[in-house]
Design a protein around this motif. Structure first.
Motif, short mmCIF file in Angstrom:
data_model
loop_
_atom_site.label_atom_id
_atom_site.label_comp_id
_atom_site.label_asym_id
_atom_site.label_seq_id
_atom_site.Cartn_x
_atom_site.Cartn_y
_atom_site.Cartn_z
N ARG A 13 95.40 34.71 24.47
CA ARG A 13 94.72 34.31 23.25
C ARG A 13 94.73 32.80 23.18
N ALA A 229 97.33 32.05 14.93
CA ALA A 229 97.85 33.36 14.58
C ALA A 229 98.84 33.23 13.43
N HIS A 265 89.00 39.69 15.16
CA HIS A 265 90.08 38.73 15.34
C HIS A 265 90.10 37.71 14.20
N THR A 268 91.60 39.48 11.10
CA THR A 268 93.01 39.86 11.17
C THR A 268 93.94 38.71 11.53
N ARG A 269 93.38 37.53 11.80
CA ARG A 269 94.19 36.42 12.30
C ARG A 269 95.36 36.09 11.37
N THR A 272 98.18 38.35 12.10
CA THR A 272 98.55 38.45 13.51
C THR A 272 99.59 37.38 13.79
N SER A 273 100.72 37.76 14.35
CA SER A 273 101.82 36.81 14.56
C SER A 273 102.34 36.93 15.99
N THR A 276 103.06 40.34 17.27
CA THR A 276 101.99 41.29 17.56
C THR A 276 101.69 41.33 19.05
N SER A 281 96.56 43.80 19.10
CA SER A 281 95.53 42.91 18.57
C SER A 281 94.20 43.12 19.30
N PHE A 359 99.24 47.66 11.69
CA PHE A 359 98.92 46.33 12.22
C PHE A 359 99.61 45.26 11.38
N GLY A 363 102.89 42.57 12.37
CA GLY A 363 102.75 41.13 12.22
C GLY A 363 103.73 40.50 11.27
#
Length: 401
Positions: A13, A229, A265, A268-269, A272-273, A276, A281, A359, A363
């Motif tokens: 990523r 993220a 993406h 959900t950013r 998202t950590s 994740t 992801s 999800f 995260g």
């Protein structure tokens, strides 16, 4: 990402992180005291920023001769803000090197600024500092307008900015983005900006330039998403960057799936950590991209189906390293397909709301270790060992024929 695409944090990523502010420094030897010199350079950058924002070419040229055509090249970009923050000053005498943090927002699209590290060279003549060079800092990406004149196309939910592209092509990408945004909102919910900015450079080399990486790293990858993220309100704004060579050869269906994937993406950013895993992801983004299309497991996961039919199905969910582009397109495709089927299984057996909750729960963990297992137990009521066993059975059942 992948032989198809690629997206946000960790291996596989792209993460645009704000620079760490370092103490201002200056060396002796200049006629002006160090603090005075620092203030003078910052004032030049402030005037330069105001000139960009006001699209005042004369005022911009007055701050220095670097990039004299910049304002023409970026004239179509609707800016809401543009600022420089001086973070370091090196050198002595009449020539210095400055490190600065450029922050800007596109009007109507960015809730938080894009953050870009710049290296500038300034020269002092007749008692005035002027910028003689302004370029991306080492390992930082270019801005699109540094590659040529930008053409902008606005959609209902999107802004597509391109260099060296026909307006009709950019308009078609805006239409696809406008379809992607409501599709992602239907899957994920309304808790995100519900807008997307898409950058389309002239070539693969231009894509690499925007990402500050060799173009070879993105060969065959249709698009990537940049952004921080686990971002908060101060996180850098997201951008979907298209590889015009790989994306351009896709059919209409493939283009839509890719843009919906990348838009997922963006949505959900914020949750998202580093905890994740990429199978989640990327799998979720693929699940969103294929959701509602009617594609069967075999149609969407041909490489994984081949492995199942040959008696070599994967025994475990893919690791982050499996999403790196190493030249083995089959392995890469299997990683994406495995993550997609894991998310598809959750959505089918526990429901889409539980998939979203899972999800988010992953995260929320501060570290990778134990994040998936804890979220599985709290949200789905099973542990990681049982989940993997069920996923293996699901993969075989879906792809055996």
């Amino acid at each position: 990402m992948a032989g198809r695409r690629r997206a946000v944090s960790g291996a596989g990523r792209i993460v645009a992180l704000g620079a760490l502010l370092v103490g201002l420094s200056g060396c002796g030897g200049d006629a002006a005291p160090p603090d005075s010199r620092t203030d003078a350079v910052q004032r030049v950058l402030d005037r330069r920023a105001a000139a960009v924002l006001e699209k005042d070419a004369a005022a911009y040229r007055a701050t220095g001769g670097a990039d004299p055509y910049l304002l023409l090249d970026m004239a179509a970009v609707p800016l809401d803000s543009w600022t420089y923050k001086l973070t370091r000053l090196d050198g002595s005498g009449s020539r210095v090197s400055a490190s600065a943090e450029l922050r800007y927002r596109v009007d109507g699209y960015d809730e938080a600024p894009v953050v870009a590290e710049r290296t500038l060279t300034l020269k002092r003549e007749d008692g005035r500092w002027r910028v003689v060079d302004d370029e991306p800092a080492e390992k930082s990406g270019q801005q699109l307008w540094e590659q040529g004149k930008v053409t902008a196309v606005k959609g209902a939910h999107s802004l597509v900015l391109g260099v060296g592209q026909q307006r009709s092509v950019l308009a078609s990408y805006a239409e696809l983005s406008d379809d992607a945004v409501p599709a992602v909102t239907d899957a994920w919910g309304t808790g995100w900006a519900r807008k997307v900015v898409v950058l389309v450079p002239k070539s693969l080399e231009g894509m690499g330039g925007l990402l500050g990486s060799p173009a070879s790293a993105y060969q065959g990858i249709a698009a990537v998403t940049t952004g921080e993220a686990g971002g908060s309100g101060s996180a850098p704004a997201d951008r979907v960057i298209i590889n015009p060579e790989a994306y351009g050869v896709l059919g209409a269906f493939g283009k839509q799936v890719v843009l919906t994937h990348e838009t997922a993406h963006v949505a959900t950013r914020a949750v998202t950590s580093p905890a994740t895993p990429l199978w989640l992801s990327e799998g979720y983004a693929d699940w969103t991209g294929y959701r509602g299309t009617g594609r069967t497991a075999g149609q969407a996961a041909p490489e994984l189906q081949r492995a199942v039919q040959e008696g070599t199905p994967p025994a475990t969910l893919p690791e982050d390293a499996d999403f790196g582009f190493s030249g083995d397109s089959s392995k890469l495709a299997q990683a994406y397909e495995s993550g997609w089927l894991a998310c598809r299984m959750i959505a089918e057996r526990w429901g889409e709301a539980r998939l979203n909750a899972f999800f988010r729960a992953v995260g929320e963990h501060k570290q990778r270790t134990g994040a998936v297992d804890s979220a599985l137990q709290n949200v789905l009521g099973i542990d990681e060992k049982e989940f993997v066993a069920r996923w293996r059975t699901y993969v075989r059942d879906q792809l055996a024929d």
